[in-house]
Design a protein around this motif. Structure first.
Motif, PDB file in Angstrom:
ATOM      1  N   ASP A   4       1.078  -0.731   0.010  1.00 48.43           N
ATOM      2  CA  ASP A   4       0.175  -0.022   0.061  1.00 48.43           C
ATOM      3  C   ASP A   4       0.787   1.090   0.215  1.00 48.43           C
ATOM      4  O   ASP A   4       1.758   1.188   1.021  1.00 48.43           O
ATOM      5  N   GLY A   5       0.532   2.005  -0.908  1.00 45.93           N
ATOM      6  CA  GLY A   5       1.841   2.815  -1.149  1.00 45.93           C
ATOM      7  C   GLY A   5       1.312   4.363  -0.336  1.00 45.93           C
ATOM      8  O   GLY A   5       2.544   5.372   0.383  1.00 45.93           O
ATOM      9  N   CYS A   6       0.192   3.824   0.132  1.00 42.49           N
ATOM     10  CA  CYS A   6       0.254   5.705   1.431  1.00 42.49           C
ATOM     11  C   CYS A   6       0.883   4.942   2.686  1.00 42.49           C
ATOM     12  O   CYS A   6       1.508   5.887   3.548  1.00 42.49           O
ATOM     13  N   GLN A   7       0.333   3.692   3.069  1.00 49.97           N
ATOM     14  CA  GLN A   7       1.146   3.280   4.146  1.00 49.97           C
ATOM     15  C   GLN A   7       3.245   3.554   4.020  1.00 49.97           C
ATOM     16  O   GLN A   7       4.033   3.576   4.939  1.00 49.97           O
ATOM     17  N   LEU A   8       3.376   2.991   2.933  1.00 45.75           N
ATOM     18  CA  LEU A   8       5.073   3.467   2.520  1.00 45.75           C
ATOM     19  C   LEU A   8       5.671   4.721   2.581  1.00 45.75           C
ATOM     20  O   LEU A   8       6.584   4.506   3.644  1.00 45.75           O
ATOM     21  N   LEU A   9       4.350   5.469   2.489  1.00 43.91           N
ATOM     22  CA  LEU A   9       4.407   6.780   2.603  1.00 43.91           C
ATOM     23  C   LEU A   9       4.298   7.423   4.343  1.00 43.91           C
ATOM     24  O   LEU A   9       5.255   7.963   4.713  1.00 43.91           O
ATOM     25  N   SER A  10       3.926   6.354   4.795  1.00 43.87           N
ATOM     26  CA  SER A  10       3.860   7.299   6.246  1.00 43.87           C
ATOM     27  C   SER A  10       4.659   6.107   7.476  1.00 43.87           C
ATOM     28  O   SER A  10       4.373   6.488   8.570  1.00 43.87           O
ATOM     29  N   ASN A  11       5.405   5.475   6.603  1.00 47.86           N
ATOM     30  CA  ASN A  11       6.410   4.400   7.001  1.00 47.86           C
ATOM     31  C   ASN A  11       5.708   3.612   7.859  1.00 47.86           C
ATOM     32  O   ASN A  11       6.824   3.081   9.214  1.00 47.86           O
ATOM     33  N   TYR A  40       4.172   2.343  -9.833  1.00 49.89           N
ATOM     34  CA  TYR A  40       2.435   2.923  -9.418  1.00 49.89           C
ATOM     35  C   TYR A  40       1.225   2.174  -9.826  1.00 49.89           C
ATOM     36  O   TYR A  40       1.160   2.743 -10.968  1.00 49.89           O
ATOM     37  N   SER A  41       1.177   1.911  -8.942  1.00 51.27           N
ATOM     38  CA  SER A  41      -1.036   2.569  -9.724  1.00 51.27           C
ATOM     39  C   SER A  41      -1.748   2.715  -8.778  1.00 51.27           C
ATOM     40  O   SER A  41      -1.508   2.450  -7.425  1.00 51.27           O
ATOM     41  N   ARG A  42      -2.918   2.772  -9.817  1.00 49.04           N
ATOM     42  CA  ARG A  42      -4.556   2.974  -8.435  1.00 49.04           C
ATOM     43  C   ARG A  42      -5.459   1.743  -9.051  1.00 49.04           C
ATOM     44  O   ARG A  42      -5.826   1.670  -9.865  1.00 49.04           O
ATOM     45  N   GLN A  43      -6.160   1.564  -8.339  1.00 53.88           N
ATOM     46  CA  GLN A  43      -7.433   0.292  -8.729  1.00 53.88           C
ATOM     47  C   GLN A  43      -7.416  -0.598  -9.647  1.00 53.88           C
ATOM     48  O   GLN A  43      -7.529  -0.034 -11.188  1.00 53.88           O
ATOM     49  N   ARG A  44      -5.992  -0.973  -9.589  1.00 53.45           N
ATOM     50  CA  ARG A  44      -5.353  -1.870 -11.143  1.00 53.45           C
ATOM     51  C   ARG A  44      -5.032  -1.056 -12.643  1.00 53.45           C
ATOM     52  O   ARG A  44      -4.686  -1.222 -13.371  1.00 53.45           O
TER      53      ARG A  44
END
Length: 194
Positions: free
Chosen positions: A100-107, A166-170
């Motif tokens: 999950d890219g958002c989890q990656l950003l927030s570490n 990077y992808s969003r909704q496939r």
């Protein structure tokens, strides 16, 4: 075990760690190529306005740069990365993960190598520390060089390839491909022969 034996074991461990740290400084990651592209077939679903990737012009000390711009606010995305050490018989896959890219950003909830990547992003980019990515704001990675002392146990000369997307909704926003190699530095070679 007696205290003296513990002290000797501790000294041996500290010595080995210092040797490894010194050896790591003898290696450097040299970038050879960095390209990225977007999927133009799904332009209506892709919020990406533009993306540019490349290497600095200095051939002796190349750095990576990347910049992208979004047409709309992006609240969620997935990040996929594969790091491969090519071998003659079979490639060694060091990491192959989609997160999950958002989890990656927030570490949050990261494996150690991705946590290191997030710390590096803080130094070389203006990526947000949490979602969303804003609309019409240029996001960049500039002057990136990887300090191998941050990575555990790098003690070999080897080619490296990195593929990321990077992808969003496939729908794939964009993907990148980096080729590089880990090589003993000139100073290390002189120390060894001297």
């Amino acid at each position: 075990m007696h205290p003296t034996r513990w002290a000797i074991v501790a000294l041996i461990c500290v010595y080995q760690q210092l040797q490894m740290a010194a050896a790591k400084n003898d290696f450097e990651l040299y970038f050879e190529n960095f390209t990225c592209n977007s999927d133009s077939s799904s332009k209506e679903e892709n919020p990406l306005e533009s993306v540019h990737c490349g290497l600095s012009k200095n051939p002796k000390r190349r750095t990576l740069h990347m910049e992208f711009l979004l047409r709309e606010l992006m609240h969620e995305h997935d990040f996929h990365i594969v790091i491969i050490l090519p071998r003659r018989t079979m490639n060694f896959v060091l990491i192959n993960v989609t997160t999950d890219g958002c989890q990656l950003l927030s570490n949050k909830n990261q494996i150690p190598l991705l946590r290191i990547a997030r710390q590096v992003l803080d130094r070389y980019s203006n990526f947000p520390t949490q979602c969303p990515f804003e609309r019409a704001k240029p996001y960049y990675l500039r002057g990136f060089r990887l300090d191998l002392s941050l990575i555990p146990a790098v003690m070999m000369e080897t080619p490296v390839t990195v593929q990321f997307s990077y992808s969003r909704q496939r729908v794939q926003l964009f993907q990148g491909h980096i080729t590089a190699h880990v090589q003993r530095t000139v100073n290390a070679k002189q120390k060894k022969s001297g």
